[in-house]
Scaffold this motif. Structure first.
Motif, short mmCIF file in Angstrom:
data_model
loop_
_atom_site.label_atom_id
_atom_site.label_comp_id
_atom_site.label_asym_id
_atom_site.label_seq_id
_atom_site.Cartn_x
_atom_site.Cartn_y
_atom_site.Cartn_z
N ALA A 110 -7.24 -53.53 -19.67
CA ALA A 110 -6.28 -53.34 -20.85
C ALA A 110 -6.86 -52.99 -22.15
CB ALA A 110 -5.28 -54.68 -20.84
N ARG A 123 -15.66 -50.76 -29.74
CA ARG A 123 -16.71 -50.38 -30.22
C ARG A 123 -17.38 -49.14 -29.59
NH1 ARG A 123 -18.87 -55.95 -27.50
NH2 ARG A 123 -16.66 -55.80 -26.78
N VAL A 141 -12.00 -47.73 -20.60
CA VAL A 141 -12.37 -47.64 -18.90
C VAL A 141 -11.96 -46.27 -18.64
CG1 VAL A 141 -11.74 -50.09 -18.71
CG2 VAL A 141 -10.06 -48.44 -18.67
N GLN A 163 -0.37 -55.79 -19.93
CA GLN A 163 -0.81 -56.77 -20.89
C GLN A 163 -0.46 -56.02 -22.43
OE1 GLN A 163 -4.97 -57.16 -22.15
NE2 GLN A 163 -4.68 -59.45 -22.90
N LYS A 205 -5.05 -59.96 -26.10
CA LYS A 205 -5.45 -60.80 -27.06
C LYS A 205 -6.61 -61.60 -26.17
CE LYS A 205 -0.76 -62.20 -28.65
NZ LYS A 205 0.45 -63.07 -28.21
N ALA A 224 -5.36 -61.87 -20.76
CA ALA A 224 -5.25 -60.72 -19.55
C ALA A 224 -4.96 -61.23 -18.22
CB ALA A 224 -6.40 -59.84 -19.65
N GLY A 244 -13.43 -54.21 -16.20
CA GLY A 244 -13.15 -52.63 -15.80
C GLY A 244 -14.35 -51.74 -16.34
N ASP A 245 -14.90 -52.36 -17.44
CA ASP A 245 -16.13 -51.73 -17.95
C ASP A 245 -17.56 -51.96 -17.27
OD1 ASP A 245 -16.58 -54.44 -18.99
OD2 ASP A 245 -16.80 -53.81 -21.04
N TYR A 267 -23.74 -60.26 -24.84
CA TYR A 267 -23.14 -60.95 -23.65
C TYR A 267 -23.05 -62.30 -24.15
CZ TYR A 267 -24.61 -56.85 -20.83
OH TYR A 267 -24.58 -55.64 -20.34
N ASN A 271 -24.08 -63.91 -19.16
CA ASN A 271 -22.79 -63.88 -18.19
C ASN A 271 -22.51 -62.51 -17.92
OD1 ASN A 271 -20.35 -64.25 -17.24
ND2 ASN A 271 -19.28 -64.34 -18.97
N MET A 272 -22.31 -62.04 -16.67
CA MET A 272 -22.24 -60.58 -16.40
C MET A 272 -20.39 -60.17 -16.38
SD MET A 272 -25.20 -59.34 -15.64
CE MET A 272 -25.20 -59.93 -17.40
N TYR A 310 -16.60 -63.12 -11.86
CA TYR A 310 -16.44 -64.74 -11.31
C TYR A 310 -15.51 -64.56 -9.99
CZ TYR A 310 -16.32 -64.22 -16.40
OH TYR A 310 -16.44 -63.84 -17.76
N TYR A 346 -10.38 -66.70 -24.67
CA TYR A 346 -11.72 -66.15 -23.90
C TYR A 346 -11.52 -66.77 -22.32
CZ TYR A 346 -14.49 -64.99 -28.22
OH TYR A 346 -15.00 -64.37 -29.25
N THR A 375 -14.06 -66.80 -20.64
CA THR A 375 -15.20 -67.60 -20.24
C THR A 375 -15.17 -69.09 -20.58
OG1 THR A 375 -15.76 -66.77 -22.59
CG2 THR A 375 -16.88 -65.83 -20.80
C1 UD1 Z 1 -17.15 -59.99 -21.69
C2 UD1 Z 1 -17.66 -61.58 -21.73
C3 UD1 Z 1 -18.91 -61.91 -21.85
C4 UD1 Z 1 -19.80 -61.15 -20.89
C5 UD1 Z 1 -19.50 -59.57 -21.02
C6 UD1 Z 1 -20.04 -58.85 -20.00
C7 UD1 Z 1 -15.39 -62.69 -22.46
C8 UD1 Z 1 -14.59 -63.43 -23.65
N1 UD1 Z 1 -16.75 -62.29 -22.68
O1 UD1 Z 1 -17.29 -59.63 -23.23
O2 UD1 Z 1 -19.18 -63.24 -21.93
O3 UD1 Z 1 -21.16 -61.30 -21.03
O4 UD1 Z 1 -18.05 -59.28 -20.88
O5 UD1 Z 1 -20.00 -57.53 -19.80
O6 UD1 Z 1 -14.79 -62.41 -21.48
N2 UD1 Z 1 -9.76 -56.75 -21.41
C9 UD1 Z 1 -8.30 -56.68 -21.55
N3 UD1 Z 1 -7.46 -57.63 -22.52
C10 UD1 Z 1 -8.09 -57.97 -23.56
C11 UD1 Z 1 -9.48 -57.81 -23.60
C12 UD1 Z 1 -10.10 -57.40 -22.68
O7 UD1 Z 1 -7.82 -56.19 -20.28
O8 UD1 Z 1 -7.15 -58.55 -24.14
C13 UD1 Z 1 -10.73 -55.89 -20.67
C14 UD1 Z 1 -11.39 -54.73 -21.43
O9 UD1 Z 1 -10.54 -53.67 -20.91
C15 UD1 Z 1 -12.62 -54.74 -20.62
C16 UD1 Z 1 -12.80 -56.22 -20.23
O10 UD1 Z 1 -11.45 -56.73 -20.21
O11 UD1 Z 1 -12.72 -54.01 -19.39
C17 UD1 Z 1 -13.77 -56.92 -20.80
O12 UD1 Z 1 -13.52 -56.80 -22.35
P1 UD1 Z 1 -14.80 -56.76 -23.31
O13 UD1 Z 1 -14.03 -56.58 -24.81
O14 UD1 Z 1 -15.83 -55.48 -23.06
O15 UD1 Z 1 -15.52 -58.06 -23.15
P2 UD1 Z 1 -16.98 -58.22 -23.96
O16 UD1 Z 1 -17.26 -58.43 -25.14
O17 UD1 Z 1 -18.03 -57.29 -23.26
#
Ligand code: UD1
Ligand code: MG
Length: 469
Positions: free
Chosen positions: A12, A17, A25, A79, A83, A88, A108-109, A145, A176-177, A180, A204, A206
């Motif tokens: 979402a 960045r 995505v 979503q 937030k 999500a 999704g990334d 990460y 953390n990849m 989960y 988070y 996490t």
């Molecule tokens: C996240 C993890 C981090 C991990 C990393 C691995 C958290 C808080 N952190 O960080 O520990 O090392 O991925 O790649 O989870 N998304 C939503 N809704 C939101 C926010 C994000 O759907 O409100 C989706 C994004 O579209 C994305 C994915 O979640 O595909 C990850 O979000 P991103 O902001 O890239 O997290 P990272 O900072 O990479």
């Protein structure tokens, strides 16, 4: 009965960045939107009706990218406001909490992930009986990460985000990849304890690790051998890195299956393309989309082939560009040919330099060797199209068709004004403008008769001298 697995893919976010107006995505690596890769992998583990995608930014576009997999029944969760990753998943509570079994969460990334690794994660979760297991990797530089914090016995106690970590925590190399597998009942029982107690005020996902640990449960982590597999894309630099890995994987897979690739690092082949044995791909070629290339073909340097079909023994000479075209066995094109959607080259047909085809079939053994535009045409077998032939298919308002029968010969620099029909076995004289049908076996001539003025040049020169005196 096997315990059911439900998979949720988070897609979402905008991806700040990336510095883009397009949701992260939807950016492409290996020729496909990032989310499409993740969905395809997830479909190897769970049926579509147990697969959920959380969408928000550009939701309709993300949904179409998901639907490109062809799977029907994948469910979407909205979503509205982004937030955080925890938030999500919470959005899916109503749809997901009743599913029971195990809950796998993917981002999704993270498109390089292999289904085998995910199976390993599920197995680890089931066999250990832990509340959850996550994937981690030892990274030389884990900047960006979350870091996996382990307790005295080596058990996982928390994941700390880059933005929230102390210098000691940030010095840890186990990352953390973001993948989960949780026991669904425990996950939903504790999900509300995720709170936005951090500087960006995000929920988070996490935090779940620490929440479960504090509640007396065990959370495991399995380290993946090759951290490249779980590379998350947050910036365009990472996008390029992941794209390069997809390209390299694809070239390796094809070369091991009997395809020759000359100067491999220069060649771009999308993950969806298929290429047969003993085909040779020249340097700087691009094979894109869902292209299918048969055995024993040759694709010359710098050719760009998108969503096209080449039967066996087809030869595409350098710098030919094609999209949604079809070549039957042994047909040739190029160098510098352009094949637009709906171009079909019959068996053994020849399309030469600076020839453009659009929505046109050139029959078996027919030739258009130089400088021609053939649009909206049906051309039979063994036809010769002379250099400079143009089908005038557009009258400024509508498109019209040209039909050329088997064995016809169209002389050089002919203009065929559509709609028009050139009969089988007929001839069109060079330089003609053809506006009326040419019947079978006839000759169509449509040009002014040549006039010869004897001595004209000599007289002109003589006149010129007099004037100069
Ligand atoms: C996240 C993890 C981090 C991990 C990393 C691995 C958290 C808080 N952190 O960080 O520990 O090392 O991925 O790649 O989870 N998304 C939503 N809704 C939101 C926010 C994000 O759907 O409100 C989706 C994004 O579209 C994305 C994915 O979640 O595909 C990850 O979000 P991103 O902001 O890239 O997290 P990272 O900072 O990479
Ligand atoms: Mg990320």
């Amino acid at each position: 009965m096997e315990t059911p697995l439900t998979v949720v893919i988070l897609a979402a976010g905008l991806g700040t960045r990336m510095k883009s107006r397009q949701a992260k995505v939807l950016h492409r690596a290996g020729g496909k939107p990032l989310v499409e890769h993740v969905v395809r992998t997830a479909l190897e583990l769970a049926p579509p009706e147990r697969l959920f995608v959380v969408v928000g930014h550009q939701a309709p576009e993300v949904q179409s990218a998901v639907e490109r997999t062809g799977a029907r029944g994948i469910r979407f969760i909205e979503q509205k406001e982004q937030k955080g990753t925890g938030h999500a998943v919470m959005m899916g509570r109503e749809a997901l909490a009743g599913m029971g079994g195990y809950l796998m969460i993917l981002y999704g990334d993270c498109p390089l992930l292999a289904a085998a690794t995910l199976r390993q994660l599920v197995r680890a979760e089931i066999e250990s009986g832990a509340a959850g297991v996550l994937l981690s990797a030892h990274m030389e530089d884990p900047t960006g990460y979350g870091r996996v914090i382990r307790g005295p016995g080596g058990c996982v106690e928390a994941v700390v985000e880059q933005k929230a970590g102390t210098p000691e925590q940030l010095a840890l190399r186990e990352a953390n990849m973001g993948i989960y597998c949780y026991r669904a009942d425990l996950f939903w029982k504790h999900v509300d304890e995720i709170q936005p107690n951090n500087p960006p005020r995000e929920y988070y996902l996490t935090d779940m690790v620490e929440i479960l640990h504090r509640a007396g449960h065990t959370v495991g982590a399995i380290r993946i051998a090759d951290p490249r597999e779980a590379l998350g894309i947050n910036t365009r630099l990472e996008l390029a890195e992941v794209d390069a890995i997809f390209r390299e994987r694809k070239r390796r897979e094809l070369m091991l299956a009997g395809v020759t690739i000359e100067n491999p690092p220069t060649v771009t082949i999308d993950t969806g393309a298929e290429i047969g044995m003993d085909t040779v791909i020249g340097p700087f070629a691009q094979i894109l989309g869902e292209t299918r290339i048969g055995e024993n073909c040759r694709v010359g340097a710098g050719a760009v082939i998108e969503d096209s079909e080449l039967a066996e023994g087809v030869e595409i000479l350098p710098y030919t560009v094609m999209s949604r075209a079809k070549f039957e066995r042994g047909a040739h094109a190029g160098p510098f040919a352009r094949l637009r959607p709906g171009a079909v080259a019959g068996e053994g047909a020849h399309i030469g330099n600076f020839v453009e085809l659009k929505n046109t079939r050139l029959g078996a053994g027919s030739k258009a060797q130089h400088l021609a535009y053939l649009g909206d045409s049906q051309i039979g077998a063994s036809v010769n199209i002379g250099a400079g032939t143009i089908t005038c298919n557009y009258d400024g308002r509508l498109k019209h068709r040209t039909t050329i029968g088997e064995g016809a010969f169209v002389g050089s620099n002919s203009t065929l004004v559509a709609p028009v029909e050139i009969g089988p076995g007929s001839y069109v004289a060079a330089g003609s403008v053809i506006t009326d049908p040419v019947p079978a076996d006839a000759l169509g001539v449509g040009r002014a008769r040549q006039v010869v003025k004897e001595d004209w040049a000599r007289k002109r020169r003589a006149l010129g001298k007099k004037q100069a005196v």
